[in-house]
Design a protein around this motif. Structure first.
Motif, PDB file in Angstrom:
ATOM      1  N   ASP A 106    -102.731 168.822  23.142  1.00  9.89           N
ATOM      2  CA  ASP A 106    -103.908 169.692  23.182  1.00  9.89           C
ATOM      3  C   ASP A 106    -104.984 169.192  22.226  1.00  9.89           C
ATOM      4  O   ASP A 106    -106.173 169.181  22.559  1.00  9.89           O
ATOM      5  CB  ASP A 106    -103.534 171.138  22.847  1.00  9.89           C
ATOM      6  CG  ASP A 106    -102.728 171.811  23.941  1.00  9.89           C
ATOM      7  OD1 ASP A 106    -102.809 171.370  25.109  1.00  9.89           O
ATOM      8  OD2 ASP A 106    -102.006 172.779  23.637  1.00  9.89           O
ATOM      9  N   GLU A 107    -104.574 168.769  21.025  1.00 11.32           N
ATOM     10  CA  GLU A 107    -105.549 168.237  20.068  1.00 11.32           C
ATOM     11  C   GLU A 107    -106.145 166.925  20.578  1.00 11.32           C
ATOM     12  O   GLU A 107    -107.352 166.702  20.466  1.00 11.32           O
ATOM     13  CB  GLU A 107    -104.910 168.013  18.699  1.00 11.32           C
ATOM     14  CG  GLU A 107    -105.902 167.475  17.684  1.00 11.32           C
ATOM     15  CD  GLU A 107    -105.297 167.212  16.317  1.00 11.32           C
ATOM     16  OE1 GLU A 107    -106.034 166.656  15.470  1.00 11.32           O
ATOM     17  OE2 GLU A 107    -104.121 167.530  16.077  1.00 11.32           O
ATOM     18  N   ALA A 110    -108.697 167.721  23.135  1.00  4.90           N
ATOM     19  CA  ALA A 110    -109.885 168.297  22.494  1.00  4.90           C
ATOM     20  C   ALA A 110    -110.740 167.196  21.871  1.00  4.90           C
ATOM     21  O   ALA A 110    -111.975 167.217  21.979  1.00  4.90           O
ATOM     22  CB  ALA A 110    -109.481 169.323  21.438  1.00  4.90           C
ATOM     23  N   ARG A 111    -110.100 166.224  21.246  1.00  5.72           N
ATOM     24  CA  ARG A 111    -110.857 165.105  20.656  1.00  5.72           C
ATOM     25  C   ARG A 111    -111.535 164.270  21.743  1.00  5.72           C
ATOM     26  O   ARG A 111    -112.654 163.801  21.568  1.00  5.72           O
ATOM     27  CB  ARG A 111    -109.947 164.239  19.797  1.00  5.72           C
ATOM     28  CG  ARG A 111    -109.541 164.919  18.495  1.00  5.72           C
ATOM     29  CD  ARG A 111    -108.569 164.061  17.718  1.00  5.72           C
ATOM     30  NE  ARG A 111    -108.027 164.753  16.581  1.00  5.72           N
ATOM     31  CZ  ARG A 111    -108.235 164.387  15.306  1.00  5.72           C
ATOM     32  NH1 ARG A 111    -108.987 163.344  15.038  1.00  5.72           N
ATOM     33  NH2 ARG A 111    -107.686 165.069  14.331  1.00  5.72           N
ATOM     34  N   ARG A 113    -112.522 165.412  24.654  1.00  4.77           N
ATOM     35  CA  ARG A 113    -113.669 166.215  25.117  1.00  4.77           C
ATOM     36  C   ARG A 113    -114.839 166.094  24.136  1.00  4.77           C
ATOM     37  O   ARG A 113    -116.007 166.065  24.545  1.00  4.77           O
ATOM     38  CB  ARG A 113    -113.261 167.670  25.320  1.00  4.77           C
ATOM     39  CG  ARG A 113    -112.362 167.893  26.518  1.00  4.77           C
ATOM     40  CD  ARG A 113    -112.175 169.362  26.845  1.00  4.77           C
ATOM     41  NE  ARG A 113    -111.599 170.151  25.762  1.00  4.77           N
ATOM     42  CZ  ARG A 113    -110.290 170.329  25.543  1.00  4.77           C
ATOM     43  NH1 ARG A 113    -109.401 169.749  26.349  1.00  4.77           N
ATOM     44  NH2 ARG A 113    -109.866 171.083  24.543  1.00  4.77           N
ATOM     45  N   ALA A 114    -114.546 166.006  22.841  1.00  2.21           N
ATOM     46  CA  ALA A 114    -115.603 165.844  21.838  1.00  2.21           C
ATOM     47  C   ALA A 114    -116.311 164.496  22.033  1.00  2.21           C
ATOM     48  O   ALA A 114    -117.543 164.424  21.972  1.00  2.21           O
ATOM     49  CB  ALA A 114    -115.028 165.954  20.432  1.00  2.21           C
ATOM     50  N   ARG A 117    -118.546 164.871  25.051  1.00  5.15           N
ATOM     51  CA  ARG A 117    -119.789 165.602  24.761  1.00  5.15           C
ATOM     52  C   ARG A 117    -120.808 164.710  24.061  1.00  5.15           C
ATOM     53  O   ARG A 117    -121.998 164.780  24.341  1.00  5.15           O
ATOM     54  CB  ARG A 117    -119.501 166.821  23.874  1.00  5.15           C
ATOM     55  CG  ARG A 117    -118.922 167.987  24.592  1.00  5.15           C
ATOM     56  CD  ARG A 117    -118.930 169.243  23.721  1.00  5.15           C
ATOM     57  NE  ARG A 117    -118.243 169.085  22.448  1.00  5.15           N
ATOM     58  CZ  ARG A 117    -116.938 169.265  22.260  1.00  5.15           C
ATOM     59  NH1 ARG A 117    -116.158 169.593  23.272  1.00  5.15           N
ATOM     60  NH2 ARG A 117    -116.408 169.122  21.061  1.00  5.15           N
TER      61      ARG A 117
END
Length: 128
Positions: A106-107, A110-111, A113-114, A117
């Motif tokens: 999950d982390e 998330a990274r 996805r960062a 972005r």
């Protein structure tokens, strides 16, 4: 987003590729540093997930050489080497981020996805 996974452990490489493909990413894989350099120089990737301890060419060398030819390429080191000096060296050699194994999927997502972005072309809002 097009991601290159560079990992010599077959099970982990396959697991990462499955995870990222399921999350909707276009995924390529390399099992050693020489293959990573070849793919990294010939293909256009948005992100490289890079292990440090690789056969043929180590991850730090891969990072340094890819950074030289593709300065805007995002590189996330994903490695078992977790000492502070390892992290500092990895970041100083050109990595944008550094995660140690074992890691939370999950982390990791998330990274990623960062990174996504930060690299997307988002039209500016005149009212912001």
């Amino acid at each position: 987003m097009k991601i290159l996974v560079v990992e010599d452990d077959t099970m982990l490489r396959r697991g990462l590729c499955d995870l990222l493909t399921t999350a909707g990413y276009e995924v390529y894989a390399a099992k050693n540093g020489a293959d990573a350099l070849s793919l990294g120089k010939s293909e256009s990737f948005d992100l490289v997930l890079l292990d440090l301890m690789l056969p043929r060419v180590d991850g730090l060398t891969v990072c340094r050489k890819l950074r030289r030819v593709k300065p805007t390429l995002s590189i996330l080191m994903l490695t078992a080497r977790g000492l502070e000096e390892d992290k500092i060296l990895g970041l100083d050699e050109g990595a944008d981020d550094y995660m140690t194994k074992p890691f939370s999927t999950d982390e990791l997502l998330a990274r990623i996805r960062a990174f996504e972005r930060r690299t997307k072309m988002i039209p500016s809002d005149p009212e912001v």
